[in-house]
Design a protein around this motif. Structure first.
Motif, mmCIF file in Angstrom:
data_model
loop_
_atom_site.group_PDB
_atom_site.id
_atom_site.type_symbol
_atom_site.label_atom_id
_atom_site.label_comp_id
_atom_site.label_asym_id
_atom_site.label_seq_id
_atom_site.Cartn_x
_atom_site.Cartn_y
_atom_site.Cartn_z
ATOM 1 N N GLU A 1 21.835 125.468 -123.518
ATOM 2 C CA GLU A 1 22.506 125.254 -122.238
ATOM 3 C C GLU A 1 23.826 124.504 -122.427
ATOM 4 N N VAL A 2 23.860 123.579 -123.407
ATOM 5 C CA VAL A 2 25.119 122.917 -123.723
ATOM 6 C C VAL A 2 26.138 123.944 -124.190
ATOM 7 N N SER A 3 25.699 124.902 -125.016
ATOM 8 C CA SER A 3 26.592 125.975 -125.452
ATOM 9 C C SER A 3 27.062 126.796 -124.260
ATOM 10 N N ASP A 4 26.149 127.024 -123.315
ATOM 11 C CA ASP A 4 26.474 127.856 -122.157
ATOM 12 C C ASP A 4 27.456 127.170 -121.224
ATOM 13 N N ARG A 5 27.224 125.872 -120.955
ATOM 14 C CA ARG A 5 27.991 125.197 -119.915
ATOM 15 C C ARG A 5 28.952 124.141 -120.450
ATOM 16 N N GLY A 6 28.585 123.510 -121.570
ATOM 17 C CA GLY A 6 29.366 122.378 -122.018
ATOM 18 C C GLY A 6 30.447 122.695 -123.025
ATOM 19 N N MET A 7 30.422 123.876 -123.611
ATOM 20 C CA MET A 7 31.376 124.182 -124.666
ATOM 21 C C MET A 7 32.377 125.268 -124.275
ATOM 22 N N SER A 8 32.319 125.717 -123.024
ATOM 23 C CA SER A 8 33.195 126.818 -122.604
ATOM 24 C C SER A 8 34.559 126.292 -122.176
ATOM 25 N N TRP A 9 35.287 125.737 -123.138
ATOM 26 C CA TRP A 9 36.615 125.181 -122.852
ATOM 27 C C TRP A 9 37.704 125.899 -123.638
ATOM 28 N N LEU A 10 37.335 126.517 -124.768
ATOM 29 C CA LEU A 10 38.351 127.123 -125.619
ATOM 30 C C LEU A 10 38.956 128.361 -124.960
ATOM 31 N N GLY A 11 38.125 129.137 -124.232
ATOM 32 C CA GLY A 11 38.633 130.331 -123.561
ATOM 33 C C GLY A 11 39.700 130.011 -122.523
ATOM 34 N N PRO A 12 39.400 129.089 -121.579
ATOM 35 C CA PRO A 12 40.451 128.723 -120.627
ATOM 36 C C PRO A 12 41.698 128.152 -121.304
ATOM 37 N N LEU A 13 41.493 127.404 -122.409
ATOM 38 C CA LEU A 13 42.652 126.875 -123.132
ATOM 39 C C LEU A 13 43.505 128.002 -123.694
ATOM 40 N N LEU A 14 42.854 128.991 -124.338
ATOM 41 C CA LEU A 14 43.602 130.114 -124.883
ATOM 42 C C LEU A 14 44.307 130.891 -123.772
ATOM 43 N N PHE A 15 43.605 131.098 -122.666
ATOM 44 C CA PHE A 15 44.187 131.803 -121.524
ATOM 45 C C PHE A 15 45.443 131.063 -121.043
ATOM 46 N N GLY A 16 45.319 129.732 -120.884
ATOM 47 C CA GLY A 16 46.446 128.948 -120.389
ATOM 48 C C GLY A 16 47.606 128.895 -121.357
ATOM 49 N N VAL A 17 47.314 128.717 -122.646
ATOM 50 C CA VAL A 17 48.381 128.651 -123.651
ATOM 51 C C VAL A 17 49.094 129.990 -123.765
ATOM 52 N N THR A 18 48.326 131.085 -123.740
ATOM 53 C CA THR A 18 48.939 132.408 -123.836
ATOM 54 C C THR A 18 49.879 132.649 -122.656
ATOM 55 N N TYR A 19 49.441 132.258 -121.463
ATOM 56 C CA TYR A 19 50.314 132.418 -120.299
ATOM 57 C C TYR A 19 51.562 131.542 -120.436
ATOM 58 N N GLN A 20 51.367 130.316 -120.916
ATOM 59 C CA GLN A 20 52.505 129.416 -121.053
ATOM 60 C C GLN A 20 53.539 129.964 -122.040
ATOM 61 N N LEU A 21 53.055 130.589 -123.124
ATOM 62 C CA LEU A 21 53.963 131.097 -124.144
ATOM 63 C C LEU A 21 54.617 132.414 -123.755
ATOM 64 N N THR A 22 53.900 133.249 -122.997
ATOM 65 C CA THR A 22 54.409 134.591 -122.694
ATOM 66 C C THR A 22 54.864 134.751 -121.253
ATOM 67 N N GLY A 23 54.375 133.878 -120.358
ATOM 68 C CA GLY A 23 54.683 134.035 -118.943
ATOM 69 C C GLY A 23 54.017 135.243 -118.320
ATOM 70 N N SER A 24 52.997 135.793 -118.995
ATOM 71 C CA SER A 24 52.336 137.013 -118.530
ATOM 72 C C SER A 24 50.831 136.807 -118.446
ATOM 73 N N TYR A 25 50.279 137.007 -117.255
ATOM 74 C CA TYR A 25 48.822 136.965 -117.118
ATOM 75 C C TYR A 25 48.166 138.164 -117.797
ATOM 76 N N ARG A 26 48.890 139.236 -117.963
ATOM 77 C CA ARG A 26 48.338 140.393 -118.672
ATOM 78 C C ARG A 26 48.067 140.026 -120.135
ATOM 79 N N SER A 27 49.019 139.364 -120.745
ATOM 80 C CA SER A 27 48.803 138.915 -122.126
ATOM 81 C C SER A 27 47.675 137.894 -122.186
ATOM 82 N N ALA A 28 47.600 137.026 -121.178
ATOM 83 C CA ALA A 28 46.561 136.002 -121.157
ATOM 84 C C ALA A 28 45.173 136.623 -121.063
#
Length: 448
Positions: A386-413
């Motif tokens: 459950e910790v894996s399910d709920r407590g560790m799901s932070w890297l995906g949003p980080l990658l999504f946010g960083v990709t958008y910040q670098l490209t300015g495109s939600y499609r790339s994110a």
């Protein structure tokens, strides 16, 4: 005579097991409404508006004297609830295994969460601190209760039944989420016809989820039963207990290998769930009503998807079916990259694709992990799950946010999230699940 007695005993055991399974399904029916109506649809925008009512001229609120942007208060409250759950889950899991009294702990966690959710009816005006506190309590309690609920699976279903039992539970949960969300949307969109303000309608939708959660939790509490405890031992506080659980899991490296694969691809799944509405509104320029209909479509199709993938697992095995679902996730995200703006039909097709693989991939992951848990340590190991399910799901949003910040495109994110499914596929494919099950001391099913 002896043979007849054995047969009668086996028949009675099967009847009792079916009764427990039917009761177990109903906790998904009870608590999934919180995840759908409260977390996914209503609470985020509403709590943000309440925080904005309390904000100063610069748009900040000051919980405990700390300056926080009103628009970030909901996200920070969710993060705090995850931290609390990570501290509490291993402790409760170890106590459940040590004492054998899972049912009272499940009831305490469920009714704590249900009461906090029902209390959201009082969330009005500028009471953002009340809303944040209720969210932290409800979300942490939900995590603890789900950990205990999941740990029943290897006890109520023999190996050959677990995929089907887990899938039925997920399906019933999505069905409840769909049913209540339809009622909520009727109340919300036609609130004037009921003599209600928009704010009052939202508060009723929030509180009714807590009442639903509490009412239907009575079913599993009546039908589930506690088992004998394992040998007694001391529980360490919070993170120390989680560390102790992980150290014990190192004796089962193949179980840890599966948990790592699950952590990766589930991070991708959770990020798609949370960011799809952002993609729809910001990149595809779709309205709120379209996004809510898409959420409902995901819920409805997840019922069919969970049941269908449960049947596929009976033919091809859970591991192969999960691997197939990860391919489907990858293709769905790739298709989402090419969706034209202001085209709701295409977004509905994307939502349909997500719904068909969402419930099944989660249900089969749960049932597969249940085979990898040493007997007597179900709650403790499911706390790590459950910790894996709920407590560790932070890297995906980080990658999504960083990709958008670098490209300015939600499609790339959105397409960057393919990495989680590709890496998760590779990690899961390398896990010899038959050997892992045997190493955990459990019988190996014919198909896995």
């Amino acid at each position: 005579m002896g043979t007849d007695t054995v047969r009668a005993g086996a028949a009675d055991e099967a009847v009792g097991r079916r009764r427990e399974q039917r009761g177990w399904y109903f906790y998904d029916w009870a608590c999934s409404v919180y995840s759908t109506s409260v977390l996914t649809v209503f609470l985020g925008p509403y709590l943000t508006s309440v925080a904005e009512n309390a904000a100063d001229a610069d748009g900040y609120v000051h919980p405990l004297g700390l300056p926080v942007r009103a628009g970030s208060f909901f996200a920070y409250s969710v993060s705090l609830s995850v931290i609390l759950a990570v501290l509490v889950m291993p402790l409760v899991g170890a106590a459940a295994d040590r004492t054998g009294r899972k049912k009272p702990l499940l009831g305490a966690a469920a009714y704590t969460g249900a009461a906090a959710t029902a209390g959201m009816f009082l969330l009005d005006g500028d009471r953002y601190l009340l809303g944040g506190a209720l969210l932290v309590v409800a979300n942490a309690a939900q995590s603890v209760a789900m950990m205990l609920y999941n740990s029943y699976l290897p006890q109520i279903a023999p190996p050959e039944e677990r995929d089907a039992v887990s899938s039925r539970g997920w399906a019933l949960g999505y069905a409840a989420g769909s049913l209540v969300l339809v009622a909520d949307l009727v109340l919300y969109t036609a609130h004037g016809s009921f003599g209600l303000s928009e704010t009052a309608a939202v508060r009723i939708c929030l509180a009714s989820a807590g009442l639903w959660w509490g009412a239907f939790t009575l079913v599993p509490l009546r039908r589930l039963r506690d088992r004998h405890a394992r040998a007694a031992g001391a529980s360490a506080p919070g993170l120390r207990q989680l560390a102790a659980t992980v150290r014990d899991m190192r004796r089962h490296p193949l179980t840890l290998a599966f948990l790592l694969a699950y952590l990766v691809y589930n991070d991708g799944i959770q990020t798609v769930i949370t960011q799809a509405s952002v993609y729809g509104s910001q990149e595809l320029r779709l309205g709120q009503s379209t996004l809510i209909v898409a959420v409902l479509l995901v819920q409805v199709l997840a019922v069919a998807g969970a049941l269908a993938m449960g049947r596929l697992a009976r033919v091809y095995g859970a591991k192969r079916t999960i691997l197939g679902s990860l391919v489907a996730w990858t293709l769905t995200l790739a298709a989402g990259y090419f969706l034209p703006a202001r085209a709701p039909v295409g977004f509905f097709v994307l939502a349909g694709g997500i719904g068909l693989v969402l419930g099944g991939s989660q249900a089969l992951s749960r049932s597969l992990f249940s085979h990898l848990v040493p007997p007597g340590k179900e709650a403790e190991y499911f706390s790590a799950y459950e910790v894996s399910d709920r407590g560790m799901s932070w890297l995906g949003p980080l990658l999504f946010g960083v990709t958008y910040q670098l490209t300015g495109s939600y499609r790339s994110a959105i397409v960057s999230l393919v990495a989680f499914f590709v890496v998760g596929f590779a990690l899961l494919a390398r896990v010899p699940v038959g050997r892992a099950i045997a190493a955990a001391g459990n019988p190996v099913p014919e198909r896995i």
